[in-house]
Write an enzyme that holds these catalytic residues in place. Structure first.
Site, PDB file in Angstrom:
ATOM      1  N   THR A   1      36.601  55.992  91.242  1.00  0.00           N
ATOM      2  CA  THR A   1      37.249  57.310  90.416  1.00  0.00           C
ATOM      3  C   THR A   1      37.783  58.112  91.478  1.00  0.00           C
ATOM      4  OG1 THR A   1      36.052  56.719  88.314  1.00  0.00           O
ATOM      5  CG2 THR A   1      37.014  59.145  88.905  1.00  0.00           C
TER       6      THR A   1
ATOM      7  N   PHE B   1      39.598  61.649  92.369  1.00  0.00           N
ATOM      8  CA  PHE B   1      39.522  63.054  91.852  1.00  0.00           C
ATOM      9  C   PHE B   1      40.980  63.857  92.475  1.00  0.00           C
ATOM     10  CE2 PHE B   1      35.589  61.234  91.250  1.00  0.00           C
ATOM     11  CZ  PHE B   1      34.812  61.715  90.285  1.00  0.00           C
TER      12      PHE B   1
END
Ligand code: PEP
Ligand code: MN
Length: 645
Positions: A540, A542
């Site tokens: 992921t 960010f």
């Protein structure tokens, strides 16, 4: 022996214990750990451990079975982490030290320092006294070299490392170096170890050409026993029958030493291989094996280097290596250490922080994230700021919008939100929020590997589980594992970390949550099964957010833009042509419905920034003319570790 002190031991008992041990001929060192405080007592004296155990304030006494005491894990369970100037060595960070084998001239070391700093190295190396095999080879510039090295380090904010070859040089070198290097040839020069240890400065101890791991750790023990606290071990290859490479890198020594000792371990792939082309693969392998960083040789013109040219990287090879390390780091759960930003970030009106100064670092930064404590966003935030040696206080928020609000109102200095998952795509809510909060910019980026674990109460087992809760994506990403347990009831929960908190609060051993293993640690829960995600390549990305007026990104190399197009043939093509004609590299393009305008779309794009800022400004102006509602969401240093070539 390790004397574990009782929590809240009285000061007079502590002093009495110290005097008692010293009176019996022990050297005593206090180590304050996260969970307990200990006295390490070392020396050749014999004592009945029960005599120590009986003293007031002593919880227990543990003998150290290894011949090295202060260097052993028995002495200190947690990894040693210590600062060298603005750089923290050890722990979760990967530290890269680079520079020429030898300082050759002022120009050469200044030029190299620029290469090292701009590619992401955090310390500068350079020999001034070279232990050469031949007396006729270049022996180094001596003190003059040290002067240039220090000047170059200071110019780029990097601490410097240089080898000391004689106890007689200590007085001369003290003024110039941040880390004393003990070379392979001197690993067992005990007089040198004693003298350098007494300096109480950071030391990098290379493994000897034919030293066993135990001999190496015993050499570290000499440094520690004579006063050094901050010792970095450096594996640089040993002599074997193999002659193809200069030495043979003992890669298995890395996990072995990390288990035996709390000291950070760096690897020197340059001296290990002796061949420039082998530095990158071997360096990456070392990081995969658990090294805390690398020290590598780099030179503006390696073919002209006065020593070790064949193993020295060209600047572009070093830059590529740094990118590869950046790409590898989330796989091994690490973050590449960065130098603090050199420019000011006025974080909030009330918390004005000069990111470069640790004095100002006393003011801890607040960073807002969405989710319960222990959420992936919190893990990402702590890693990101920790790598730049910034103390942060992560502030939990219920919704993504709250993160934006907190940044906007100046309640926090930064926010962090997920923008994209490598398996599931963009998190549109956050892109939409970026549009709704035009005063907030993306100023940084980080990505972490998503590794899910099944987490239960301390008395739970896989067999006791009947129900599993987690955020919907977490459940989706573990489908293969969950399918193997059709008897379990699967229930979506609002948040992964929140699910762990819920299981803890319920105390129910039939209930389990899916979240990161760190989250289990955070809540004192048990990991029932690790790495249950179906696809291991799960990352992921960010975004780090700040208010526009505070937004000073570190050496940005990427921009995120959003625009829509006129409703005419070829309109998107025209926008793309602006980038193509200027050779700007597009990294992401995604279309998305415009809220409230059915069947109209906008485009998000990430584009690599050209080195020349003016070129980007011109491209932006041209794109503005070709598109509609163009907005710059931020410029930042990318963490995607992609290859430019
Ligand atoms: C060096 O780092 O320049 C050096 C001489 O290394 P080693 O002692 O590992 O040979
Ligand atoms: Mn060298």
């Amino acid at each position: 022996m390790v004397v574990v002190l009782e929590q809240g031991i009285r000061e007079q008992d502590k002093n009495a214990l110290r005097s008692f041990l010293e009176g019996r001929g022990f050297k005593v060192r206090e180590v304050i750990g996260e969970s307990e405080t200990i006295f390490g007592a070392v020396g050749s004296a014999q004592i009945d451990l029960r005599e120590v155990e009986m003293r007031p304030g002593v919880a227990k006494v543990v003998p150290i079975s290894k011949p090295y005491k202060l260097a052993s894990r028995e002495f200190k369970r947690e990894d040693s982490v210590f600062p060298v100037g603005p750089v923290k060595v050890g722990g979760n960070r990967l530290v890269v030290i680079a520079g020429p084998c030898a300082v050759e001239s002022r120009e050469q070391i200044l030029e190299t320092a620029e290469i090292v700093a701009s590619s992401g190295g955090v310390m500068l190396r350079g020999g001034a006294y070279k232990p050469r095999t031949s007396p006729y080879s270049f022996q180094g510039l001596g003190e003059e070299g040290l002067r240039y090295l220090k000047e170059a380090g200071e110019a780029f904010g990097m601490p410097v490392v240089s080898e000391i070859v004689s106890p007689l040089h200590v007085d001369r070198m003290r003024e110039y170096v941040d880390v004393f290097q003990i070379g392979a040839r001197n690993m067992q020069n005990f007089e040198l170890l004693k003298t350098v240890g007494a300096e109480k400065r950071a030391v990098m101890l290379k493994r000897g050409l034919a030293a066993t791991i135990e001999e190496w750790l015993m050499a570290a023990e000499y440094l520690l026993a004579h006063g050094a606290e901050d010792v970095i071990l450096c594996e640089r290859g040993i002599r074997t029958f193999e002659t193809y490479t200069r030495n043979s890198l003992d890669i298995s020594s890395i996990p072995v030493v990390k288990k035996l000792s709390h000291l950070p371990v760096l690897v020197d792939p340059s001296h290990a291989t002796g061949i420039r082309e082998k530095v990158q693969p071997v360096g990456l392998a070392a990081i995969a094996a658990g090294a805390d960083g690398l020290i590598v040789e780099v030179h503006p013109d390696p073919d002209q280097a006065l020593s070790d040219g064949p193993q020295t990287l060209f600047p572009e090879q070093f830059e590529k290596l740094m990118r590869d390390i950046e790409a590898l780091s989330p796989v091994v759960g690490r973050e590449v250490a960065r130098l603090p930003q050199r420019h000011r970030i006025a974080a909030t009106p009330s918390v004005s922080v000069d990111a470069g100064a640790s004095a100002a670092g006393d003011v801890s930064l607040r960073v807002a994230f969405q989710g319960a404590r222990g959420a992936y966003s919190e893990i990402a935030a702590l890693r990101y700021f920790d790598a730049a040696d910034r103390e942060v206080e992560a502030v939990s928020m219920s919704h993504f919008r709250d993160v934006f609000e907190a940044v906007l109102k100046g309640e926090v200095s930064f926010g962090i939100v997920p923008l994209e998952n490598s398996l599931m795509g963009s998190i549109h809510e956050n892109y939409d929020l970026l549009l709704q909060y035009p005063d907030i910019r993306i100023v940084g980026e980080t990505h972490i590997r998503i590794q899910h674990s099944l987490i239960g109460t301390q008395d739970a087992t896989l067999d006791s589980i009947t129900k599993v809760i987690s955020q919907a994506p977490g459940i989706e990403q573990c489908r293969d594992f969950l399918n193997r347990h059709p008897e379990w009831e699967i229930v979506p929960f609002y948040d992964t970390a929140g699910a762990v908190a819920h299981v803890r609060d319920s105390g129910d051993r039939s209930l389990a949550a899916i979240a990161h293993a760190r989250t289990a640690e955070y809540y004192g829960m048990k990991v029932l099964r690790e790495s249950i995600e179906s696809n291991a390549r799960n990352y992921t990305r960010f975004a780090i957010l700040a208010r526009e007026e505070d937004a000073v990104a570190r050496e940005p190399d990427m921009a995120t833009l959003v625009f829509s197009t006129p409703d005419t043939p070829g309109a998107l093509y025209e926008c793309m042509r602006v980038l193509a004609e200027r050779q700007l590299n597009l990294k992401k393009l995604e279309s998305r419905p415009i809220l409230g305008e059915p069947w109209r779309y906008m485009f998000y794009l990430d584009v690599e920034l050209p080195g020349d800022e003016a070129a980007f400004r011109q491209a932006y102006a041209a794109l503005e003319a070709a598109s509609r509602d163009l907005r710059l969401l931020g410029t930042f240093r990318s963490s995607r570790g992609f290859d430019r070539s």
